[in-house]
Structures are given as C-alpha cells and as structure tokens.
Design a protein around this motif. Sequence first.
Motif, PDB file in Angstrom:
ATOM      1  N   ASP A 199     104.600  -9.106   9.472  1.00 50.43           N
ATOM      2  CA  ASP A 199     103.158  -9.256   9.608  1.00 50.43           C
ATOM      3  C   ASP A 199     102.361  -8.356   8.664  1.00 50.43           C
ATOM      4  O   ASP A 199     101.152  -8.214   8.806  1.00 50.43           O
ATOM      5  CB  ASP A 199     102.718  -9.015  11.058  1.00 50.43           C
ATOM      6  N   HIS A 200     103.044  -7.735   7.692  1.00 50.23           N
ATOM      7  CA  HIS A 200     102.329  -6.953   6.681  1.00 50.23           C
ATOM      8  C   HIS A 200     102.518  -7.597   5.308  1.00 50.23           C
ATOM      9  O   HIS A 200     103.426  -8.412   5.101  1.00 50.23           O
ATOM     10  CB  HIS A 200     102.802  -5.495   6.675  1.00 50.23           C
ATOM     11  N   GLU A 201     101.642  -7.241   4.375  1.00 49.97           N
ATOM     12  CA  GLU A 201     101.673  -7.835   3.039  1.00 49.97           C
ATOM     13  C   GLU A 201     102.870  -7.309   2.246  1.00 49.97           C
ATOM     14  O   GLU A 201     103.069  -6.097   2.122  1.00 49.97           O
ATOM     15  CB  GLU A 201     100.381  -7.515   2.286  1.00 49.97           C
ATOM     16  N   VAL A 202     103.637  -8.236   1.725  1.00 49.21           N
ATOM     17  CA  VAL A 202     104.784  -7.906   0.870  1.00 49.21           C
ATOM     18  C   VAL A 202     104.712  -8.790  -0.361  1.00 49.21           C
ATOM     19  O   VAL A 202     104.482 -10.001  -0.236  1.00 49.21           O
ATOM     20  CB  VAL A 202     106.128  -8.149   1.605  1.00 49.21           C
ATOM     21  N   PRO A 203     104.885  -8.232  -1.557  1.00 53.39           N
ATOM     22  CA  PRO A 203     104.870  -9.087  -2.754  1.00 53.39           C
ATOM     23  C   PRO A 203     105.973 -10.139  -2.691  1.00 53.39           C
ATOM     24  O   PRO A 203     107.080  -9.874  -2.209  1.00 53.39           O
ATOM     25  CB  PRO A 203     105.126  -8.104  -3.904  1.00 53.39           C
ATOM     26  N   ALA A 204     105.657 -11.328  -3.160  1.00 50.42           N
ATOM     27  CA  ALA A 204     106.695 -12.358  -3.268  1.00 50.42           C
ATOM     28  C   ALA A 204     107.657 -11.980  -4.386  1.00 50.42           C
ATOM     29  O   ALA A 204     107.237 -11.625  -5.490  1.00 50.42           O
ATOM     30  CB  ALA A 204     106.063 -13.717  -3.548  1.00 50.42           C
ATOM     31  N   ILE A 205     108.942 -12.047  -4.091  1.00 49.24           N
ATOM     32  CA  ILE A 205     109.961 -11.770  -5.106  1.00 49.24           C
ATOM     33  C   ILE A 205     110.828 -13.019  -5.286  1.00 49.24           C
ATOM     34  O   ILE A 205     110.916 -13.862  -4.393  1.00 49.24           O
ATOM     35  CB  ILE A 205     110.830 -10.551  -4.747  1.00 49.24           C
ATOM     36  N   GLY A 206     111.445 -13.129  -6.456  1.00 49.10           N
ATOM     37  CA  GLY A 206     112.219 -14.329  -6.756  1.00 49.10           C
ATOM     38  C   GLY A 206     113.642 -14.038  -7.181  1.00 49.10           C
ATOM     39  O   GLY A 206     113.974 -12.928  -7.602  1.00 49.10           O
ATOM     40  N   PHE A 207     114.471 -15.068  -7.075  1.00 54.30           N
ATOM     41  CA  PHE A 207     115.851 -15.025  -7.561  1.00 54.30           C
ATOM     42  C   PHE A 207     116.092 -16.306  -8.349  1.00 54.30           C
ATOM     43  O   PHE A 207     115.779 -17.406  -7.866  1.00 54.30           O
ATOM     44  CB  PHE A 207     116.840 -14.888  -6.401  1.00 54.30           C
ATOM     45  N   VAL A 208     116.642 -16.155  -9.550  1.00 52.98           N
ATOM     46  CA  VAL A 208     116.750 -17.276 -10.488  1.00 52.98           C
ATOM     47  C   VAL A 208     118.170 -17.381 -11.035  1.00 52.98           C
ATOM     48  O   VAL A 208     118.790 -16.360 -11.371  1.00 52.98           O
ATOM     49  CB  VAL A 208     115.760 -17.095 -11.666  1.00 52.98           C
ATOM     50  N   SER A 209     118.685 -18.601 -11.138  1.00 51.19           N
ATOM     51  CA  SER A 209     119.965 -18.869 -11.807  1.00 51.19           C
ATOM     52  C   SER A 209     119.868 -20.205 -12.534  1.00 51.19           C
ATOM     53  O   SER A 209     118.988 -21.019 -12.235  1.00 51.19           O
ATOM     54  CB  SER A 209     121.119 -18.921 -10.805  1.00 51.19           C
ATOM     55  N   HIS A 210     120.779 -20.420 -13.471  1.00 49.52           N
ATOM     56  CA  HIS A 210     120.781 -21.690 -14.208  1.00 49.52           C
ATOM     57  C   HIS A 210     121.986 -22.536 -13.808  1.00 49.52           C
ATOM     58  O   HIS A 210     123.053 -22.001 -13.481  1.00 49.52           O
ATOM     59  CB  HIS A 210     120.776 -21.460 -15.722  1.00 49.52           C
ATOM     60  N   PHE A 211     121.801 -23.853 -13.840  1.00 49.79           N
ATOM     61  CA  PHE A 211     122.884 -24.736 -13.387  1.00 49.79           C
ATOM     62  C   PHE A 211     123.614 -25.435 -14.530  1.00 49.79           C
ATOM     63  O   PHE A 211     124.597 -26.143 -14.290  1.00 49.79           O
ATOM     64  CB  PHE A 211     122.388 -25.770 -12.367  1.00 49.79           C
ATOM     65  N   ASP A 212     123.174 -25.265 -15.771  1.00 47.75           N
ATOM     66  CA  ASP A 212     123.945 -25.848 -16.871  1.00 47.75           C
ATOM     67  C   ASP A 212     125.122 -24.944 -17.222  1.00 47.75           C
ATOM     68  O   ASP A 212     125.139 -23.761 -16.875  1.00 47.75           O
ATOM     69  CB  ASP A 212     123.064 -26.068 -18.103  1.00 47.75           C
ATOM     70  N   THR A 213     126.117 -25.519 -17.881  1.00 47.50           N
ATOM     71  CA  THR A 213     127.236 -24.740 -18.394  1.00 47.50           C
ATOM     72  C   THR A 213     127.286 -24.852 -19.903  1.00 47.50           C
ATOM     73  O   THR A 213     126.699 -25.745 -20.504  1.00 47.50           O
ATOM     74  CB  THR A 213     128.583 -25.189 -17.796  1.00 47.50           C
ATOM     75  N   THR A 245     117.342 -12.394 -12.176  1.00 48.91           N
ATOM     76  CA  THR A 245     118.318 -13.421 -12.496  1.00 48.91           C
ATOM     77  C   THR A 245     119.679 -12.945 -11.985  1.00 48.91           C
ATOM     78  O   THR A 245     120.067 -11.796 -12.196  1.00 48.91           O
ATOM     79  CB  THR A 245     118.410 -13.680 -14.017  1.00 48.91           C
ATOM     80  N   MET A 246     120.391 -13.842 -11.314  1.00 50.44           N
ATOM     81  CA  MET A 246     121.755 -13.556 -10.859  1.00 50.44           C
ATOM     82  C   MET A 246     122.687 -14.164 -11.911  1.00 50.44           C
ATOM     83  O   MET A 246     123.247 -15.236 -11.732  1.00 50.44           O
ATOM     84  CB  MET A 246     122.004 -14.163  -9.482  1.00 50.44           C
ATOM     85  N   ASN A 295     118.381  -8.365 -14.560  1.00 50.46           N
ATOM     86  CA  ASN A 295     119.555  -9.218 -14.354  1.00 50.46           C
ATOM     87  C   ASN A 295     120.580  -8.499 -13.479  1.00 50.46           C
ATOM     88  O   ASN A 295     120.858  -7.315 -13.664  1.00 50.46           O
ATOM     89  CB  ASN A 295     120.186  -9.561 -15.703  1.00 50.46           C
ATOM     90  N   ILE A 296     121.144  -9.228 -12.516  1.00 50.94           N
ATOM     91  CA  ILE A 296     122.118  -8.683 -11.565  1.00 50.94           C
ATOM     92  C   ILE A 296     123.442  -9.439 -11.700  1.00 50.94           C
ATOM     93  O   ILE A 296     123.456 -10.622 -12.022  1.00 50.94           O
ATOM     94  CB  ILE A 296     121.573  -8.805 -10.125  1.00 50.94           C
ATOM     95  N   PHE A 297     124.530  -8.748 -11.430  1.00 55.51           N
ATOM     96  CA  PHE A 297     125.863  -9.355 -11.534  1.00 55.51           C
ATOM     97  C   PHE A 297     125.998 -10.605 -10.666  1.00 55.51           C
ATOM     98  O   PHE A 297     125.467 -10.682  -9.561  1.00 55.51           O
ATOM     99  CB  PHE A 297     126.947  -8.346 -11.165  1.00 55.51           C
ATOM    100  N   ALA A 298     126.710 -11.595 -11.224  1.00 52.81           N
ATOM    101  CA  ALA A 298     127.108 -12.760 -10.428  1.00 52.81           C
ATOM    102  C   ALA A 298     128.602 -12.707 -10.124  1.00 52.81           C
ATOM    103  O   ALA A 298     129.087 -13.423  -9.249  1.00 52.81           O
ATOM    104  CB  ALA A 298     126.756 -14.061 -11.141  1.00 52.81           C
ATOM    105  N   GLY A 299     129.349 -11.883 -10.894  1.00 47.36           N
ATOM    106  CA  GLY A 299     130.734 -11.605 -10.547  1.00 47.36           C
ATOM    107  C   GLY A 299     131.797 -12.178 -11.466  1.00 47.36           C
ATOM    108  O   GLY A 299     132.961 -11.777 -11.391  1.00 47.36           O
TER     109      GLY A 299
END
Length: 414
Positions: free
Chosen positions: A70-84, A199-200, A374-378
């Motif tokens: 119920d408090h204001e929090v900035p919207a954050i996102g997570f992004v990945s690409h689906f092409d190879t 980005t993951m 950018n964060i590790f995807a593994g």
Amino acid sequence: MIEKQHIINRFVSYVTIDTESDPASDSTPSTKKQWDLANKLADELKEMGMSDVTIDENAYVMATLPSNVDHEVPAIGFVSHFDTSPDFTGANVKPQIIENYDGKDIVLNKAEDIILSPDYFDDLLQYKGQTLITTDGTTLLGADDKAGITEIMSAVEYLIQHPEIKHGPIKVGFTPDEEIGRGAHKFDVEKFGAEWAYTMDGSQIGELEYENFNAAGADVTVKGKIVHPGYAKGKMINSMYIAQDFINSLPRLETPEHTEGRQGFFHLTQISGKVEETNLHYIIRDHDKEHFEARKKVMLDLAAEINAQHEKEVILIEIKDQYFNMREKVEPVMHIVDIAENAMKAVDVEPIIKPIRGGTDGSQLSFMGLPCPNIFAGGHNFHGRYEYVPVESMIKATQVIVKIAELTAEKYKS
C-alpha cells in the motif's frame, strides 16, 4: 521453494521451439518462427494471471504484475530475448539432462564423437553434483536467452502464488532479434512503464554487469581494376592485395583472440573479393569512449594513407555506431546495481561484477531512458554445440528476481 522439475520442463518447452534470427531480413521479427515462442509466452502470462499482457505487431511481449503493497514503489522490469543466434543452427534442439554431473567428459553425440570436456571447458568443474542441460552436439541449446525467459516467467509465477512476498509493480518484457543487434530497436520504453529494469542475459552464476562495449560496424570497400592478366603490367589494380595491406596494417594484437577484460579490438568478421572489388566487414569495440573514437579514426586514417599512396580513392569506409557503454547511464542510479548485488547475497550467490565483452538489449535500453544492468542467466558456451546450463543456476537466478522485487519494495517503505 522453486521446483526443479518445473524449471526443467519450462526451459525445455522453450528451447525446442526454433527461434533463430536472420540478419539478412529487414522485417521485425526477422524470422516468422519467432512468433511461435512470442505467442506461447503471451498465452502463458495470461494463464498465470499477469495483467496488461500485450504482444505488438513486432512480437514484443509485455505484461505487468501489480503491486501488492500500500505504499509507492517504483515499477521495475525484467527483460529477456527469445531469438537465438544465427551463428549455429537452433532447429530441432534435443536437450540432454545430465543428473548429478560427475566432473568427467560428457558425450554429447556418440555417433559424431562430440564431447563436452572439462579439460577444455574447465567451468564445468564448478557444477559437479548438479544437473546440467546440454545439447546433443548438433545444435546450439538456446539458453541464450531462453534461460532468462524461464527465470522471469518462473519468478513472476512464484510471486503470484506467494502473495505473502511483498513487492511493487513488476514489468516483464520479451524481445525478438537481440542476437542480430535489434532487440531494443522497437521496444516501447514508455509503454513498458518501468523506472529501471534488468536484463536476465548474463552467463555464469553471479554475473552482474553494468558496463559493456561501445560498438560500431565498419564496411570497407576496396576498388581495383581488372584487365587481361597477359597484358596487365602497369594497368591492373588487384583490390585483394590492397585489402591485404589494409588488414595487415591494423594492430595485429588488438583482435578478439588477443584481448580480454576492458581491452578493445578490431575484428574482421567477413571478407569477399575479386580483382575488381573486395569487401571487408569489421566490428570495432572498446569500453572507453575516447579509445573507441580513436579506433574509428585509426581505420579512417589508414584508408586515407593507402588512398594517398595510390593517388586515387581505392578504399571507401562506412562506419556506423551500434550501441554504447551503458555505464554512463547506470552510474547516476547505482542503487539499482546495489539492490541486485544485495539480492544475490541474500540467496547465497557471490556477485561477480565485471564488464561485458559484448552488448545486451540493456545497453540500448539504458540510452533509451531505461537504465538496465545485466544479471546472470546461468548458461555457458553460447552460440554453439557445446552450450550448457546448470539447472541450479536457473533456480538461483529465479530467486534473485524474487528477492530484487522484495528488496525494492522494502527500500521504498516509509
């Protein structure tokens, strides 16, 4: 608890869909088959209960997980690409599950004698006792970046199923054509609606990156003159020899195979030629902006010098910037890196903060107004037959996403 088999099943369902992108195509997405996974993701997001699920005319998929505080929090996102990557075929991927990896050679394909060996890929030894997903040796795997998609999908699903975990608004975005440098080109940052994102799309567990190369492409056209070789003295100009002079005059040790860390390079990626015309394509990379500009000048000056020697314009160069180092956009908001680092530590992952020797959608998105580390995807050994991903790394990445959401909500609690 993130369920292991659920992660495996989801990942396999994604990598067995061929989504190879095509740099020769002008459409978005560059291949129609990318729609197959884009539509599947949109359907899954709707089924799990995400809000504002959209897929636009260019196959960009977006969705929102509303805040549950119920408090204001900035919207954050997570992004990945689906092409190879088009570097190696992504058709008919047949993943192999290696349970309790013993640290020895893995036979990917017995018939073709294709072996994934820790003697060559010593990173494998980090994952003794874990579950690995590999290729069958005839295709790439697609962990770049379907591991990232798996992690984002699993994280938001987990948050939906566990409302006791408090979080602000979470945005997810999946893009086409990242592997051919166009992943962010038609990404609608305003529509996405996040203040920052991640980005993951990194490699080994722990990677956290907010620096990348400045990048440009250079097309070099070398002009010659063809005449009958029997009567060529003083008349023929062989463009291939001039091209050879140009290639050999660039710093020989400033190439990918001789550089590491923050060191930049010139990379000849393609060459074709006849006597009358030879075409070279280079990519130019450097983390330092001044060095990057100096590299472009080196190529232009060399062309001018060779033209002067021939007293005519035998070399033409067109250089186009591709993307820039996101560091200058992320450093003013370093708290977004701190949150990710703290999230990793909270789930027992040791952060590895280092520059990317490449680029991600995040580098372009950062310059479009969406700061995006950018964060590790593994995964490891992307773009080829030796690609693999430890399932435990995907589970940890999923936990990191959940924890980032939780820590962001805590940070902005009054």
